[in-house]
Motif scaffolding. Structure first.
Motif, PDB file in Angstrom:
ATOM      1  N   GLU A 257       0.839  -1.209   0.000  1.00 25.50           N
ATOM      2  CA  GLU A 257       0.000   0.000   0.000  1.00 25.50           C
ATOM      3  C   GLU A 257       0.867   1.250   0.000  1.00 25.50           C
ATOM      4  OE1 GLU A 257      -2.558  -0.367   3.412  1.00 25.50           O
ATOM      5  OE2 GLU A 257      -3.637  -2.076   2.557  1.00 25.50           O
ATOM      6  N   GLU A 258       1.889   1.238   0.842  1.00 28.97           N
ATOM      7  CA  GLU A 258       2.766   2.413   0.928  1.00 28.97           C
ATOM      8  C   GLU A 258       3.546   2.603  -0.369  1.00 28.97           C
ATOM      9  OE1 GLU A 258       2.307   4.557   3.169  1.00 28.97           O
ATOM     10  OE2 GLU A 258       1.245   3.338   4.644  1.00 28.97           O
ATOM     11  N   ALA A 259       3.972   1.520  -0.999  1.00 28.91           N
ATOM     12  CA  ALA A 259       4.684   1.620  -2.281  1.00 28.91           C
ATOM     13  C   ALA A 259       3.777   2.243  -3.337  1.00 28.91           C
ATOM     14  CB  ALA A 259       5.178   0.251  -2.728  1.00 28.91           C
TER      15      ALA A 259
ATOM     16  N   VAL B 293       4.223   5.824  -5.491  1.00 28.41           N
ATOM     17  CA  VAL B 293       4.070   5.977  -6.942  1.00 28.41           C
ATOM     18  C   VAL B 293       3.075   7.105  -7.246  1.00 28.41           C
ATOM     19  CG1 VAL B 293       3.226   4.858  -9.050  1.00 28.41           C
ATOM     20  CG2 VAL B 293       4.703   3.596  -7.457  1.00 28.41           C
ATOM     21  N   ILE B 294       1.960   7.117  -6.566  1.00 26.82           N
ATOM     22  CA  ILE B 294       0.948   8.158  -6.790  1.00 26.82           C
ATOM     23  C   ILE B 294       1.523   9.531  -6.472  1.00 26.82           C
ATOM     24  CG2 ILE B 294      -1.276   9.061  -5.964  1.00 26.82           C
ATOM     25  CD1 ILE B 294      -2.077   6.031  -5.598  1.00 26.82           C
ATOM     26  N   ALA B 295       2.234   9.640  -5.346  1.00 24.66           N
ATOM     27  CA  ALA B 295       2.832  10.923  -4.970  1.00 24.66           C
ATOM     28  C   ALA B 295       3.888  11.357  -5.979  1.00 24.66           C
ATOM     29  CB  ALA B 295       3.438  10.830  -3.565  1.00 24.66           C
ATOM     30  N   ALA B 296       4.648  10.409  -6.491  1.00 25.63           N
ATOM     31  CA  ALA B 296       5.672  10.742  -7.492  1.00 25.63           C
ATOM     32  C   ALA B 296       5.030  11.281  -8.757  1.00 25.63           C
ATOM     33  CB  ALA B 296       6.524   9.515  -7.806  1.00 25.63           C
TER      34      ALA B 296
ATOM     35  N   LEU C 216       5.478  13.268  -1.610  1.00 19.20           N
ATOM     36  CA  LEU C 216       6.395  12.172  -1.936  1.00 19.20           C
ATOM     37  C   LEU C 216       7.326  11.876  -0.766  1.00 19.20           C
ATOM     38  CD1 LEU C 216       7.617  10.080  -3.821  1.00 19.20           C
ATOM     39  CD2 LEU C 216       8.957  11.920  -4.882  1.00 19.20           C
ATOM     40  N   VAL C 217       7.847  12.902  -0.129  1.00 13.12           N
ATOM     41  CA  VAL C 217       8.733  12.712   1.026  1.00 13.12           C
ATOM     42  C   VAL C 217       7.990  11.972   2.142  1.00 13.12           C
ATOM     43  CG1 VAL C 217       9.979  13.919   2.873  1.00 13.12           C
ATOM     44  CG2 VAL C 217      10.265  14.637   0.494  1.00 13.12           C
ATOM     45  N   GLY C 218       6.781  12.407   2.437  1.00 10.83           N
ATOM     46  CA  GLY C 218       5.992  11.761   3.489  1.00 10.83           C
ATOM     47  C   GLY C 218       5.681  10.308   3.181  1.00 10.83           C
ATOM     48  N   GLU C 219       5.274  10.047   1.948  1.00  8.32           N
ATOM     49  CA  GLU C 219       4.953   8.668   1.565  1.00  8.32           C
ATOM     50  C   GLU C 219       6.206   7.796   1.529  1.00  8.32           C
ATOM     51  OE1 GLU C 219       2.078   7.585   1.702  1.00  8.32           O
ATOM     52  OE2 GLU C 219       0.843   9.367   1.455  1.00  8.32           O
TER      53      GLU C 219
ATOM     54  N   ALA D 112       8.789   8.151   3.461  1.00  9.11           N
ATOM     55  CA  ALA D 112       9.085   7.859   4.865  1.00  9.11           C
ATOM     56  C   ALA D 112       8.191   6.731   5.374  1.00  9.11           C
ATOM     57  CB  ALA D 112       8.914   9.113   5.719  1.00  9.11           C
ATOM     58  N   ASP D 113       6.907   6.759   5.012  1.00  6.14           N
ATOM     59  CA  ASP D 113       5.995   5.679   5.399  1.00  6.14           C
ATOM     60  C   ASP D 113       6.463   4.344   4.826  1.00  6.14           C
ATOM     61  OD1 ASP D 113       4.388   7.529   6.697  1.00  6.14           O
ATOM     62  OD2 ASP D 113       2.836   7.552   5.129  1.00  6.14           O
ATOM     63  N   LEU D 114       6.895   4.357   3.569  1.00  4.85           N
ATOM     64  CA  LEU D 114       7.358   3.130   2.920  1.00  4.85           C
ATOM     65  C   LEU D 114       8.600   2.577   3.610  1.00  4.85           C
ATOM     66  CD1 LEU D 114       7.295   0.987   0.714  1.00  4.85           C
ATOM     67  CD2 LEU D 114       8.463   2.624  -0.794  1.00  4.85           C
ATOM     68  N   VAL D 115       9.568   3.433   3.896  1.00  3.87           N
ATOM     69  CA  VAL D 115      10.792   2.983   4.565  1.00  3.87           C
ATOM     70  C   VAL D 115      10.453   2.408   5.946  1.00  3.87           C
ATOM     71  CG1 VAL D 115      12.980   3.758   5.585  1.00  3.87           C
ATOM     72  CG2 VAL D 115      12.328   4.518   3.287  1.00  3.87           C
TER      73      VAL D 115
END
Length: 107
Positions: free
Chosen positions: A44-46, A50-53, A61-64, A66-69
């Protein structure tokens, strides 16, 4: 604090909280729900990255990212994989063409 230190601290906090009270810790709650749920969260985070990018919004994008990491570190911890294992693999690949590295895995 440098990048490696913050990731090491986060990895330690995740390890500490894994066995905690699921009502008090998000990490413990994810672990209590199992690998499938943790892996789903990574997916979901990945997708959100992609959506933020594609939206062009850097802050989103930075926030998402961070969530992914964070969720990736939770998954690695749950599977008993240390971040050092991942960085060692990155170091092994350093200086190797991505095309050549991928070809070496398929043979």
């Amino acid at each position: 604090m440098d990048d490696a230190q913050i990731l090491a601290r986060l990895e330690a906090v995740i390890a500490e909280r894994r066995a905690g009270d699921p009502s008090a810790s998000y990490v413990a709650k994810l672990n209590a729900r199992g690998i499938g749920k943790i892996a789903q969260k990574v997916g979901e985070e990945a997708t959100e990255v992609v959506i933020a990018a594609l939206s062009g919004d850097k802050a989103e994008l930075v926030g998402e990212a961070a969530d992914l990491v964070f969720h990736l570190l939770v998954l690695l911890s749950a599977k008993g994989v240390a971040l050092a294992d991942v960085t060692a693999e990155l170091q092994r690949r350093e200086g190797v063409s991505g095309i050549a590295e991928k070809a070496s895995r398929s043979s």
